[in-house]
Design a protein around this motif. Sequence first.
Motif, short mmCIF file in Angstrom:
data_model
loop_
_atom_site.label_atom_id
_atom_site.label_comp_id
_atom_site.label_asym_id
_atom_site.label_seq_id
_atom_site.Cartn_x
_atom_site.Cartn_y
_atom_site.Cartn_z
N GLY A 174 0.83 -1.25 -0.08
CA GLY A 174 0.08 0.17 -0.05
C GLY A 174 0.80 1.37 -0.15
N GLY A 175 0.34 2.27 0.14
CA GLY A 175 1.02 3.51 0.37
C GLY A 175 2.07 3.67 1.41
N SER A 197 5.07 3.38 -3.37
CA SER A 197 4.60 1.75 -3.45
C SER A 197 5.54 1.17 -4.19
N SER A 215 -2.78 1.39 -10.43
CA SER A 215 -2.41 1.47 -9.33
C SER A 215 -2.35 2.99 -8.67
N ALA A 216 -2.66 3.28 -7.75
CA ALA A 216 -2.59 4.50 -7.08
C ALA A 216 -2.77 4.45 -5.50
N HIS A 217 -1.91 5.42 -4.79
CA HIS A 217 -1.84 5.09 -3.45
C HIS A 217 -1.70 6.54 -2.64
N SER A 218 -2.57 6.71 -1.60
CA SER A 218 -2.22 7.75 -0.54
C SER A 218 -1.80 6.96 0.58
N GLY A 222 -5.68 3.05 -1.20
CA GLY A 222 -5.13 2.77 -2.42
C GLY A 222 -5.60 1.39 -3.01
N ASN A 224 -4.79 -1.71 -6.34
CA ASN A 224 -4.17 -2.40 -7.36
C ASN A 224 -4.76 -3.38 -8.15
N LEU A 319 -6.93 11.13 -7.14
CA LEU A 319 -5.63 10.23 -6.39
C LEU A 319 -4.78 10.03 -7.67
N GLY A 321 -1.72 8.26 -9.72
CA GLY A 321 -1.30 7.12 -9.94
C GLY A 321 -1.24 6.55 -11.46
#
Length: 330
Positions: A174-175, A197, A215-218, A222, A224, A319, A321
Amino acid sequence: MMLPPAPPQLLDADGVPCFGRYTGQLNAFDWAALAPPHARGALWRLFHHKRWHYVALSTPTLFCGVAIVDLGWTSTAFAYAFDRHKGKIVASFSQDGVPGLSATVAPHAGASSRFRFLSQVISIEAQPQQRYRLRLDCGHFGIDAEFGPPVAPTLLAVGPVGEGGSVHATQKSGGLPLWGTVRCGAMGYSLDDGVASFDYSNGLLARETEWRWASAHSLDLGFNLQAGYFGAHENALWLDGQLYPLGRAHFDFNPDNPLAPWHVWTDDDLLNLHFKPEGARREDKNLWIAASRYIQPIGTFSGWVRTSADSPKRIVAQLAGVTESHRSRW
């Protein structure tokens, strides 16, 4: 639904893979004792064993992607820095390595990976207490970043692959808290208060392999997603320090215009997002024994996610990513 903890080994005592989705990290990815029907001969494994270590670094100003890839019979690495305000890549590196010499991909996600070609060096180094350091020195392009420890469980996914492959396993984080610097020629960027990440993957894959990925994360949210050779095995949502499995992912985009908006959703009605690209990294290779068509748009996701069909929706707003469309003959 919560995921079970990771098994102690990738294979059980009889050489059978521990297929499933789990939380936590393995300390070894070793297919040597793989039992039939998934076992293959040594020569086949040489040409089909693929390993990669990828790290994403994200701030409101900059997005970086860095990868070290061991293809068995050769290796490669790439890195880029995308200035989100300028909407363009401001530094990049791509280099095929010397077989058996240039790249060392870690035996598991908690170890170190390195790539060296002449004076150009990339290293992803494991540090104490589940921290990591990424260093890149490629002439005008440099990165010195630290990230971790995880604020949420790491995903472990193990599953079969069809159509000419055998088995695959991956660890996705994760983030992760991020700090450091990026040098792009005369320009310098701070990574402090950003989010990192990582993706560590290790499998026996088909000669022709294709996928879509997002894929994107704070630090508190987040995801996948993958559609292609690995099915829904690695689809997951990180929310408020917890990890949840997601269903099959769908990618609606225009392959002829990948910088047009994308729509990404899962068939369990737990994720529905629209992706707005800001730019992209592209690389097409057509060598005698290998080929690759690759595009990784960088941008923002907006929409909603939730942890179950009867739980409230969590709004996702811009967000940062990536999405990806990739076809390889390797």
